[in-house]
Design a protein around this motif. Structure first.
Motif, PDB file in Angstrom:
ATOM      1  N   ILE A 175       0.857  -1.190   0.000  1.00 13.52           N
ATOM      2  CA  ILE A 175       0.000   0.000   0.000  1.00 13.52           C
ATOM      3  C   ILE A 175       0.892   1.238   0.000  1.00 13.52           C
ATOM      4  O   ILE A 175       1.695   1.422   0.915  1.00 13.52           O
ATOM      5  CB  ILE A 175      -0.951  -0.012   1.209  1.00 13.52           C
ATOM      6  CG1 ILE A 175      -1.886  -1.216   1.107  1.00 13.52           C
ATOM      7  CG2 ILE A 175      -1.745   1.286   1.286  1.00 13.52           C
ATOM      8  CD1 ILE A 175      -2.799  -1.407   2.289  1.00 13.52           C
ATOM      9  N   PRO A 176       0.774   2.098  -1.021  1.00 15.79           N
ATOM     10  CA  PRO A 176       1.665   3.262  -1.121  1.00 15.79           C
ATOM     11  C   PRO A 176       1.245   4.415  -0.220  1.00 15.79           C
ATOM     12  O   PRO A 176       0.073   4.564   0.128  1.00 15.79           O
ATOM     13  CB  PRO A 176       1.541   3.666  -2.596  1.00 15.79           C
ATOM     14  CG  PRO A 176       0.191   3.211  -2.994  1.00 15.79           C
ATOM     15  CD  PRO A 176      -0.083   1.964  -2.191  1.00 15.79           C
ATOM     16  N   GLU A 177       2.242   5.225   0.126  1.00 15.81           N
ATOM     17  CA  GLU A 177       1.988   6.452   0.859  1.00 15.81           C
ATOM     18  C   GLU A 177       1.742   7.575  -0.153  1.00 15.81           C
ATOM     19  O   GLU A 177       2.366   7.620  -1.212  1.00 15.81           O
ATOM     20  CB  GLU A 177       3.181   6.816   1.729  1.00 15.81           C
ATOM     21  CG  GLU A 177       2.976   8.114   2.492  1.00 15.81           C
ATOM     22  CD  GLU A 177       4.143   8.462   3.401  1.00 15.81           C
ATOM     23  OE1 GLU A 177       5.174   7.752   3.368  1.00 15.81           O
ATOM     24  OE2 GLU A 177       4.006   9.437   4.145  1.00 15.81           O
ATOM     25  N   TYR A 178       0.831   8.472   0.179  1.00 16.76           N
ATOM     26  CA  TYR A 178       0.516   9.617  -0.674  1.00 16.76           C
ATOM     27  C   TYR A 178       0.730  10.916   0.091  1.00 16.76           C
ATOM     28  O   TYR A 178       0.590  10.956   1.312  1.00 16.76           O
ATOM     29  CB  TYR A 178      -0.939   9.559  -1.146  1.00 16.76           C
ATOM     30  CG  TYR A 178      -1.197   8.487  -2.174  1.00 16.76           C
ATOM     31  CD1 TYR A 178      -1.054   8.757  -3.525  1.00 16.76           C
ATOM     32  CD2 TYR A 178      -1.575   7.211  -1.799  1.00 16.76           C
ATOM     33  CE1 TYR A 178      -1.280   7.783  -4.475  1.00 16.76           C
ATOM     34  CE2 TYR A 178      -1.805   6.228  -2.743  1.00 16.76           C
ATOM     35  CZ  TYR A 178      -1.664   6.517  -4.081  1.00 16.76           C
ATOM     36  OH  TYR A 178      -1.885   5.549  -5.016  1.00 16.76           O
ATOM     37  N   LEU A 179       1.058  11.958  -0.644  1.00 17.89           N
ATOM     38  CA  LEU A 179       1.073  13.315  -0.115  1.00 17.89           C
ATOM     39  C   LEU A 179      -0.246  13.961  -0.520  1.00 17.89           C
ATOM     40  O   LEU A 179      -0.698  13.787  -1.655  1.00 17.89           O
ATOM     41  CB  LEU A 179       2.240  14.110  -0.690  1.00 17.89           C
ATOM     42  CG  LEU A 179       3.627  13.583  -0.373  1.00 17.89           C
ATOM     43  CD1 LEU A 179       4.679  14.420  -1.101  1.00 17.89           C
ATOM     44  CD2 LEU A 179       3.889  13.596   1.125  1.00 17.89           C
ATOM     45  N   ILE A 180      -0.843  14.692   0.390  1.00 16.19           N
ATOM     46  CA  ILE A 180      -2.104  15.377   0.118  1.00 16.19           C
ATOM     47  C   ILE A 180      -1.777  16.802  -0.324  1.00 16.19           C
ATOM     48  O   ILE A 180      -1.050  17.519   0.363  1.00 16.19           O
ATOM     49  CB  ILE A 180      -3.006  15.404   1.372  1.00 16.19           C
ATOM     50  CG1 ILE A 180      -3.215  13.987   1.921  1.00 16.19           C
ATOM     51  CG2 ILE A 180      -4.334  16.084   1.081  1.00 16.19           C
ATOM     52  CD1 ILE A 180      -3.829  13.017   0.969  1.00 16.19           C
ATOM     53  N   ILE A 181      -2.331  17.205  -1.452  1.00 19.33           N
ATOM     54  CA  ILE A 181      -2.100  18.540  -1.999  1.00 19.33           C
ATOM     55  C   ILE A 181      -3.425  19.292  -1.968  1.00 19.33           C
ATOM     56  O   ILE A 181      -4.394  18.883  -2.606  1.00 19.33           O
ATOM     57  CB  ILE A 181      -1.556  18.459  -3.429  1.00 19.33           C
ATOM     58  CG1 ILE A 181      -0.255  17.664  -3.417  1.00 19.33           C
ATOM     59  CG2 ILE A 181      -1.373  19.850  -4.022  1.00 19.33           C
ATOM     60  CD1 ILE A 181       0.199  17.186  -4.755  1.00 19.33           C
ATOM     61  N   VAL A 182      -3.436  20.386  -1.204  1.00 21.12           N
ATOM     62  CA  VAL A 182      -4.646  21.191  -1.046  1.00 21.12           C
ATOM     63  C   VAL A 182      -4.417  22.547  -1.712  1.00 21.12           C
ATOM     64  O   VAL A 182      -3.437  23.222  -1.419  1.00 21.12           O
ATOM     65  CB  VAL A 182      -4.998  21.392   0.446  1.00 21.12           C
ATOM     66  CG1 VAL A 182      -6.232  22.250   0.612  1.00 21.12           C
ATOM     67  CG2 VAL A 182      -5.178  20.042   1.132  1.00 21.12           C
ATOM     68  N   ARG A 183      -5.316  22.914  -2.611  1.00 22.27           N
ATOM     69  CA  ARG A 183      -5.268  24.238  -3.236  1.00 22.27           C
ATOM     70  C   ARG A 183      -6.411  25.059  -2.669  1.00 22.27           C
ATOM     71  O   ARG A 183      -7.545  24.587  -2.606  1.00 22.27           O
ATOM     72  CB  ARG A 183      -5.388  24.111  -4.744  1.00 22.27           C
ATOM     73  CG  ARG A 183      -4.167  23.492  -5.375  1.00 22.27           C
ATOM     74  CD  ARG A 183      -4.280  23.362  -6.887  1.00 22.27           C
ATOM     75  NE  ARG A 183      -3.136  22.677  -7.446  1.00 22.27           N
ATOM     76  CZ  ARG A 183      -2.968  21.355  -7.458  1.00 22.27           C
ATOM     77  NH1 ARG A 183      -3.884  20.572  -6.940  1.00 22.27           N
ATOM     78  NH2 ARG A 183      -1.889  20.817  -7.983  1.00 22.27           N
ATOM     79  N   GLN A 184      -6.082  26.275  -2.269  1.00 22.56           N
ATOM     80  CA  GLN A 184      -7.113  27.126  -1.703  1.00 22.56           C
ATOM     81  C   GLN A 184      -7.118  28.486  -2.391  1.00 22.56           C
ATOM     82  O   GLN A 184      -6.115  28.917  -2.951  1.00 22.56           O
ATOM     83  CB  GLN A 184      -6.949  27.287  -0.195  1.00 22.56           C
ATOM     84  CG  GLN A 184      -5.671  27.932   0.254  1.00 22.56           C
ATOM     85  CD  GLN A 184      -5.554  27.969   1.762  1.00 22.56           C
ATOM     86  OE1 GLN A 184      -6.195  27.212   2.470  1.00 22.56           O
ATOM     87  NE2 GLN A 184      -4.719  28.851   2.258  1.00 22.56           N
ATOM     88  N   SER A 185      -8.256  29.145  -2.326  1.00 21.93           N
ATOM     89  CA  SER A 185      -8.400  30.471  -2.923  1.00 21.93           C
ATOM     90  C   SER A 185      -7.734  31.507  -2.024  1.00 21.93           C
ATOM     91  O   SER A 185      -7.321  31.217  -0.902  1.00 21.93           O
ATOM     92  CB  SER A 185      -9.882  30.794  -3.108  1.00 21.93           C
ATOM     93  OG  SER A 185     -10.521  30.865  -1.849  1.00 21.93           O
ATOM     94  N   ASP A 186      -7.636  32.723  -2.531  1.00 22.61           N
ATOM     95  CA  ASP A 186      -7.032  33.810  -1.758  1.00 22.61           C
ATOM     96  C   ASP A 186      -7.779  34.082  -0.455  1.00 22.61           C
ATOM     97  O   ASP A 186      -7.185  34.541   0.518  1.00 22.61           O
ATOM     98  CB  ASP A 186      -6.984  35.101  -2.583  1.00 22.61           C
ATOM     99  CG  ASP A 186      -5.982  34.997  -3.730  1.00 22.61           C
ATOM    100  OD1 ASP A 186      -5.075  34.138  -3.636  1.00 22.61           O
ATOM    101  OD2 ASP A 186      -6.122  35.755  -4.699  1.00 22.61           O
TER     102      ASP A 186
END
Length: 92
Positions: A66-77
């Motif tokens: 089972i691989p590890e993932y990085l979570i990428i969060v994009r948010q508005s200004d």
């Protein structure tokens, strides 16, 4: 398996982030479509490890780790979460 696929993975979240951003954490997990199968707190690193299912994870073959993932969060200004995505770390 959930929904007949093997889209399993794990990621870690800092416990301080979770306690200070409970609603944002819930939003991130919901946007991932994440179904937790196991959640553990690593007291040494003070991070929660989430193992589970998400359509954003790649499908695994039987017997694959089972691989590890990085979570990428994009948010508005103004701080609203616009998107959540995942990627595997380069070291794997």
């Amino acid at each position: 398996m959930i929904l007949g696929t093997r889209k399993l993975g794990f990621f870690r979240l800092d416990s301080g982030f979770i306690s200070e951003n409970y609603e944002r954490t819930a939003t991130i997990l919901a946007m991932l479509g994440f179904v937790p199968l196991k959640v553990e707190l690593d007291y040494f690193s003070d991070k929660y490890e989430y193992r589970g299912y998400s359509d954003k994870f790649k499908e695994l073959e039987v017997g694959a780790g089972i691989p590890e993932y990085l979570i990428i969060v994009r948010q508005s200004d103004d701080g609203l979460i616009e998107s959540v995505d995942v990627r595997e770390p380069r070291y794997q």
